[in-house]
Structures are given as C-alpha cells and as structure tokens.
Design a protein around this motif. Structure first.
Motif, PDB file in Angstrom:
ATOM      1  N   ASP A 275       9.239   5.592  -5.688  1.00  0.00           N
ATOM      2  CA  ASP A 275      10.661   5.705  -5.519  1.00  0.00           C
ATOM      3  C   ASP A 275      10.944   5.216  -7.034  1.00  0.00           C
ATOM      4  N   GLY A 276       9.842   5.384  -8.023  1.00  0.00           N
ATOM      5  CA  GLY A 276       9.965   4.804  -9.238  1.00  0.00           C
ATOM      6  C   GLY A 276      10.264   3.395  -9.447  1.00  0.00           C
ATOM      7  N   LYS A 277       9.847   2.607  -8.582  1.00  0.00           N
ATOM      8  CA  LYS A 277       9.978   1.212  -8.740  1.00  0.00           C
ATOM      9  C   LYS A 277       8.771   0.401  -8.549  1.00  0.00           C
ATOM     10  N   GLU A 278       8.246  -0.440  -9.103  1.00  0.00           N
ATOM     11  CA  GLU A 278       6.870  -1.216  -9.000  1.00  0.00           C
ATOM     12  C   GLU A 278       7.043  -1.970  -7.743  1.00  0.00           C
ATOM     13  N   ASP A 279       6.306  -2.005  -6.979  1.00  0.00           N
ATOM     14  CA  ASP A 279       6.173  -2.781  -5.685  1.00  0.00           C
ATOM     15  C   ASP A 279       4.886  -3.580  -5.704  1.00  0.00           C
ATOM     16  N   GLU A 296       8.452  -3.915  -0.693  1.00  0.00           N
ATOM     17  CA  GLU A 296       9.065  -2.919  -1.564  1.00  0.00           C
ATOM     18  C   GLU A 296      10.062  -3.398  -2.098  1.00  0.00           C
ATOM     19  N   ASN A 297      10.161  -2.985  -3.417  1.00  0.00           N
ATOM     20  CA  ASN A 297      11.112  -3.203  -4.467  1.00  0.00           C
ATOM     21  C   ASN A 297      12.304  -2.480  -4.209  1.00  0.00           C
ATOM     22  N   LEU A 298      13.629  -3.416  -4.071  1.00  0.00           N
ATOM     23  CA  LEU A 298      14.831  -2.754  -3.456  1.00  0.00           C
ATOM     24  C   LEU A 298      15.615  -2.917  -4.852  1.00  0.00           C
ATOM     25  N   GLY A 299      15.199  -3.406  -6.026  1.00  0.00           N
ATOM     26  CA  GLY A 299      16.003  -3.746  -7.266  1.00  0.00           C
ATOM     27  C   GLY A 299      16.728  -5.111  -7.211  1.00  0.00           C
ATOM     28  N   HIS A 320      -5.636   1.275  -5.270  1.00  0.00           N
ATOM     29  CA  HIS A 320      -6.419   2.623  -5.790  1.00  0.00           C
ATOM     30  C   HIS A 320      -6.386   3.762  -4.835  1.00  0.00           C
ATOM     31  N   ASP A 321      -6.377   4.814  -5.290  1.00  0.00           N
ATOM     32  CA  ASP A 321      -6.209   6.097  -4.538  1.00  0.00           C
ATOM     33  C   ASP A 321      -7.752   6.487  -4.144  1.00  0.00           C
ATOM     34  N   PHE A 322      -7.892   6.143  -3.056  1.00  0.00           N
ATOM     35  CA  PHE A 322      -8.893   6.182  -2.491  1.00  0.00           C
ATOM     36  C   PHE A 322      -9.450   7.661  -1.892  1.00  0.00           C
ATOM     37  N   ASN A 323      -8.440   8.527  -1.329  1.00  0.00           N
ATOM     38  CA  ASN A 323      -8.415   9.784  -1.008  1.00  0.00           C
ATOM     39  C   ASN A 323      -8.110  10.914  -1.735  1.00  0.00           C
ATOM     40  N   LYS A 324      -7.561  10.360  -3.184  1.00  0.00           N
ATOM     41  CA  LYS A 324      -7.307  11.220  -4.317  1.00  0.00           C
ATOM     42  C   LYS A 324      -6.101  12.235  -3.902  1.00  0.00           C
ATOM     43  N   ASP A 325      -4.956  11.789  -3.216  1.00  0.00           N
ATOM     44  CA  ASP A 325      -3.904  12.339  -3.061  1.00  0.00           C
ATOM     45  C   ASP A 325      -2.603  12.211  -4.147  1.00  0.00           C
ATOM     46  N   GLY A 326      -3.088  11.366  -4.989  1.00  0.00           N
ATOM     47  CA  GLY A 326      -2.002  10.908  -6.182  1.00  0.00           C
ATOM     48  C   GLY A 326      -1.368   9.759  -5.558  1.00  0.00           C
ATOM     49  N   SER A 327      -1.500   9.170  -4.561  1.00  0.00           N
ATOM     50  CA  SER A 327      -0.650   8.018  -4.087  1.00  0.00           C
ATOM     51  C   SER A 327      -1.819   6.776  -3.956  1.00  0.00           C
ATOM     52  N   PRO A 328      -1.176   5.672  -4.441  1.00  0.00           N
ATOM     53  CA  PRO A 328      -2.209   4.328  -4.375  1.00  0.00           C
ATOM     54  C   PRO A 328      -2.323   4.093  -2.943  1.00  0.00           C
ATOM     55  N   ASP A 329      -3.447   3.968  -2.383  1.00  0.00           N
ATOM     56  CA  ASP A 329      -3.828   3.266  -1.267  1.00  0.00           C
ATOM     57  C   ASP A 329      -4.371   1.745  -1.562  1.00  0.00           C
ATOM     58  N   LEU A 330      -4.334   0.959  -0.537  1.00  0.00           N
ATOM     59  CA  LEU A 330      -4.714  -0.418  -0.526  1.00  0.00           C
ATOM     60  C   LEU A 330      -6.063  -0.600   0.025  1.00  0.00           C
ATOM     61  N   ARG A 348       2.123   8.401   0.864  1.00  0.00           N
ATOM     62  CA  ARG A 348       3.062   8.606   0.127  1.00  0.00           C
ATOM     63  C   ARG A 348       4.674   8.126  -0.122  1.00  0.00           C
ATOM     64  N   LYS A 349       4.856   7.528   1.347  1.00  0.00           N
ATOM     65  CA  LYS A 349       6.058   7.161   1.744  1.00  0.00           C
ATOM     66  C   LYS A 349       5.977   5.439   1.771  1.00  0.00           C
ATOM     67  N   GLY A 350       4.823   4.958   1.692  1.00  0.00           N
ATOM     68  CA  GLY A 350       4.642   3.828   1.897  1.00  0.00           C
ATOM     69  C   GLY A 350       4.378   3.252   3.416  1.00  0.00           C
ATOM     70  N   HIS A 351       3.865   4.223   4.095  1.00  0.00           N
ATOM     71  CA  HIS A 351       3.376   3.707   5.620  1.00  0.00           C
ATOM     72  C   HIS A 351       1.882   4.077   5.385  1.00  0.00           C
ATOM     73  N   PHE A 352       1.212   3.032   6.212  1.00  0.00           N
ATOM     74  CA  PHE A 352      -0.420   2.883   5.724  1.00  0.00           C
ATOM     75  C   PHE A 352      -1.120   2.947   7.140  1.00  0.00           C
ATOM     76  N   THR A 353      -2.055   3.743   7.236  1.00  0.00           N
ATOM     77  CA  THR A 353      -3.097   3.869   8.118  1.00  0.00           C
ATOM     78  C   THR A 353      -4.312   2.945   7.631  1.00  0.00           C
ATOM     79  N   PRO A 354      -4.547   1.773   8.516  1.00  0.00           N
ATOM     80  CA  PRO A 354      -5.733   1.288   8.141  1.00  0.00           C
ATOM     81  C   PRO A 354      -6.901   1.766   8.833  1.00  0.00           C
TER      82      PRO A 354
END
Length: 535
Positions: A275-279, A296-299, A320-330, A348-354
């Motif tokens: 969303d353009g903001k650093e979380d 999540e950074n709400l501003g 780190h982008d572990f699956n190389k889809d352009g989105s940072p994983d954790l 890419r929306k902040g929903h994570f699958t562990p």
C-alpha cells in the motif's frame, strides 16, 4: 507517555496450527481465558482418559512430554540436570505444582496467560513414572561434543583495534554498524542507553532511551529500535518499539511507537501489503506469553497488529522474497518450547501462509539465523545457530553449534553442514576475504571456558566443499560476546566486525575472567577487515 491505542489484533492462529499439523498444547493454552483454563481436563485437551497405569512409562512420556513440544529423549541431558532442573520445572505445566504459580511475583500474569492448568492433567503416580523413565535412561555425564580441529590463534584478514569505550559494567545488548556514516550504534542494558561510536570506537554521543535496545533498523529519517524491556525472563510487558529521528547530526527525542509489549527481540521492515507504507514484523519473544506479528502501517503512527504465530519464543525475523513473486515474505525463528523455523509466504496483500521448515526438541536453544545464498545456486539458504544455555544451570550440549541448511527448492531445506560450538549465539555469513565464497564469523555466549575458551569467537574461513579453517584473535576471551554485527565500517569495501560484550551472563565463568571483564573489559571490540588493504 500513555501507550498507543491499537485497533484489535487479527489472529491467524488457525493457519499456524495447520502448518504444524495441529496446534500444540502450549499454544492452545495460551489462547484461553483464565476461566477457560480453569476448566481444562484431559479429555478436552485430547489427552487419554483411560487407566494410565496400563501404559508404559515411555508411552506416558511421549503423550505428556510431547503435547507441548517435540518429546526430548533422555540422552539429551545428564541425569542430574533432568532430576534437579528440567523435570521439576515441568510440574507446574501439567498442573501438579500450583504453588509454583501462586508464589511467583508475577502470579496474576501467569494465571492470566492460561498456560498453567489449575487441575492436574495426570496423576502424580503417572508423573513419577515419567520421571523414572528419564532418570533411568539418561547418561550420568552429559554427552560431549564431537572433536573438531584446533581453533588457530591469529586472524588472517582482521586487525583488532584498541578498545576505546566501555561502560562501568559492560552490558552490551546491541551493536549495529551504520556503514553510510562509518559509525556504530551500541545499546547497553544496565544504562538503558544508546551510544554512538565512530569507526575507531570512540564515543561520539550518548542517547538515553530508558529501555534495553536489542535490535535496530536504519531508515532515511532515523532508527526504529526494538527494546526488550526485561533482559531476564519476565511476564510483565515492558517491551517497546521506539523511533529515534536523525537528520545529519541532529537527533530528535525518542518517540514510542508501540508499548507496552511482551519482551521484544527483533524487528524487520517492509511494505508487506503493497500500500506504499512501510510496515514491520515484530518478534515478541515474551516469556510464557508472546507472539510473532506484523503491524500494518495505517499512517500517523497508527498500526494494526496481525498475529501470525500466537506463541512465545520468536527470536529473529527476516523479510525476504522466498518465492520470487515480488512480495516480501517472512522467516521467523522460534525458541522456547517450539524450537522451529517458519517461512510465511505473503499473498501480496499481507495474508501469510506459514510453512514449517524444521523443528527441534525443546532443549535445542535456537538463538539466531541469517539468509544467504551459500552455494551460489540462486536460492536463499539458512545459517542457523543454537546455543542458549542460560535458563538454569545446565551442562554443555553435544548438539549446540552452527548449521547451514541448503535450499533445495519448494521451501525444502537440507542440513548440509554442522560446526559444533558450545553456546553458539550468532553467526554472520559474508565474503570477508574477498575470494568469492561466504565465510562465517561466529560468537558464543556460553563457550567451554575451562577447556576450549577460544570458542568465544570463531572465524570459519571457507575453503570450499563445506570445509572450513577455524581461527580466532588472541584477546578472544577479553569479553563475553552476546552480540555481533558485520558491515563495512570504514568504507574500504570490505565487511568489518563489531562484537558486543555482556559480562553478567546467567551461567558461571572462571573468577579471573569475571574480574578482568569487570575491571577493564571493553563494551565492544572492532575487528577491522584488512583484506582490501593487503591487496
């Protein structure tokens, strides 16, 4: 200042439970209210309700010692430690020692955690059979580590600079090299301050923060600081996330971003929902209670917590982008009873699958990990240390050390290298000698001071094919190294090292060492990389 009001957290505990094939008993207990915890029974927890006397002692150990974590085998500790330390501490966890909770200064918080059942989960007779199983099968003496080549004295690529800064009782909890400014940010537990040192290790500025800094992230406008609140285990939440603004040499007063928090050990920043903001992702290690979350950074300094793992023990996080889809994983390393590493894939929306990468027994003592491509195949590998030996008096452990896990693709990792190192606390992977491969610099907070004190700091030069040559510097026992950082401090293009000393560790050390550290030991040591200068 009053604590920041946050929107309600959004837990993802069901996803976590599925990832580890069923949520563990400890995690389940941590999600209950005190009234719910008070009504727990064996049947409600899925524990057997039949006549336990008909089950073998090994079966009972597997059921009850494997409910909260992987079942530890008796050979992992010596008999004395099982009898006097480990097993007695487990009594309260199965509801057989309520007085332990009642008499604790943090009794109310421990009860509120829901981690301690008020009714026994098994009869004392069954517990005694479990105790007999461990004591009958444990070795009299702890199993020693496998032999390894001697650690040579003398570093080929580094020069130790004279130490020019120390606090009265060195208690360094953070060292962070700031390459663009050729400075070191040093956090001290006892003074609850940050100290700014130049590349020669000379003090430039003191920044009181009234908390214990343990991690820092640099940004264009300043520094985001994770402060643990209680260096020793405690349930009272005193952790914080702080921001220190800086423009050139002008510093702004500290700003509390989040508080109070469970004991906070690490932080990583990224735009996790695009969303353009650093979380940021935050390790709230805690004690009995804790969590791994992203915020999540709400501003306007407002953040919403998204709980990813509702358990204590999160000690280190990497974005780190572990699956190389352009989105940072954790990736997060869990200690305490979990002793596991998870990679959480971002949609890419902040929903994570562990995804659980590995899990070890609860005595393993994980302390740190890094992400690096060790075999140059384009896939991120893992460098992991385990060596925590400080919860109670405990022997040296055969399984402590440094491991390299190679990425085989598809989130599958394989252990490819193990360097046995008593009390291993941190390892950083860099091409320190400029020969095109990754070397390792490691520290131990619990080395074998009596027979192998050179374990305090070990430089592992990569010779190829997972063969390493171990060396150290002559003054390696001049401090008790809790923390370490690697980056180019002097701007010559080669990564240097800074070691931080915390002398009041939880385990005993030889008296002459403690006296030396107290009287003249440094707060930090700078090892300046000379490989570029030699060429």
């Amino acid at each position: 200042m009053a604590s920041l009001q946050l929107p309600p957290p959004t837990p993802s505990s069901s996803l976590f439970a599925n990832a580890v094939r069923g949520i563990t008993l400890a995690a389940a207990l941590s999600l209950l209210t005190p009234s719910q915890a008070a009504t727990l029974s064996r049947s409600s927890l899925g524990l057997p309700t039949d006549d336990l006397s008909k089950r073998s002692a090994r079966e009972l150990a597997a059921i009850y010692c494997g409910a909260c974590h992987l079942q530890p085998e008796p050979h992992l500790l010596d008999r004395k430690t099982w009898e006097q330390q480990t097993l007695p501490r487990m009594l309260a966890r199965v509801g057989l020692a309520p007085e332990v909770v009642e008499n604790n200064p943090e009794s109310a918080l421990l009860k509120a955690s829901g981690a301690f059942p008020e009714s026994p989960l098994l009869p004392m007779e069954s517990w005694n059979r479990i105790v007999d199983f461990y004591l009958s099968n444990a070795p009299t003496e702890a199993i020693p580590q496998d032999p390894k080549p001697e650690i040579r004295v003398g570093l080929k690529s580094f020069q130790k600079l004279p130490s020019k800064f120390r606090t009265p009782t060195p208690s360094t909890s953070l060292v962070k090299i700031l390459p663009s400014r050729h400075e070191v940010l040093l956090g001290d537990d006892l003074s609850q301050s940050l100290y700014l040192l130049n590349a020669r290790g000379e003090l430039q500025k003191t920044l009181p923060i009234t908390n214990n800094a343990v991690a820092a992230v640099e940004s264009p406008k300043g520094y985001l600081i994770a402060a643990i609140g209680n260096f020793q285990p405690a349930e009272t939440p005193r952790g914080e996330v702080l921001f220190l603004g800086r423009e050139n040499d002008q510093w702004s007063p500290k700003k509390r971003i989040l508080h109070p928090l469970p004991r906070t050990t690490d932080i990583a920043t990224a735009d996790l929902n695009h969303d353009g903001k650093e979380d940021f992702a935050l390790c709230q290690y805690g004690n009995v209670s804790g969590a791994f979350s992203w915020f999540e950074n709400l501003g306007n300094d407002q953040y919403r917590e998204q709980v990813l793992i509702p358990k204590s023990g999160a000690i280190r996080v990497v974005a780190h982008d572990f699956n190389k889809d352009g989105s940072p994983d954790l990736a997060v390393l869990m200690a305490q009873e979990t002793e596991a590493l998870f990679i959480l894939i971002n949609d890419r929306k902040g929903h994570f699958t562990p995804h659980q990468i590995f899990q070890k027994h609860p005595l393993f003592g994980h302390t740190y990990f890094e992400v690096a491509d060790f075999n140059k195949d384009g896939l991120p590998d893992l460098i992991v240390t385990n060596g925590d030996n400080g919860e109670y008096t405990s022997p040296l452990k055969k399984y402590h050390g440094v491991r390299i896990y190679l990425n085989r693709g598809g989130l599958k990792f394989e252990e490819a290298y193990f360097y046995p190192l008593n009390g291993a606390f941190k390892a950083v992977a860099r091409d320190f000698d400029g020969d095109g491969d990754l070397d390792l610099a490691t520290i131990s907070f619990f080395p074998d001071y009596n027979t192998n004190p050179r374990e305090s700091f070990v430089f592992l030069e990569n010779l190829g094919d997972f063969k390493f040559e171990a060396s150290t510097f002559r003054e390696c026992i001049g401090g008790r190294w809790l923390t370490l950082d690697a980056a180019d401090l002097d701007g010559d293009g080669a990564d240097d090292l800074v070691l931080g000393s915390y002398i009041k560790g939880p385990s005993p050390v030889p008296r002459f060492l403690m006296e030396n550290w107290q009287n003249s030991g440094p707060s930090a040591v700078i090892l300046m990389n000379t490989s570029k200068k030699a060429k």
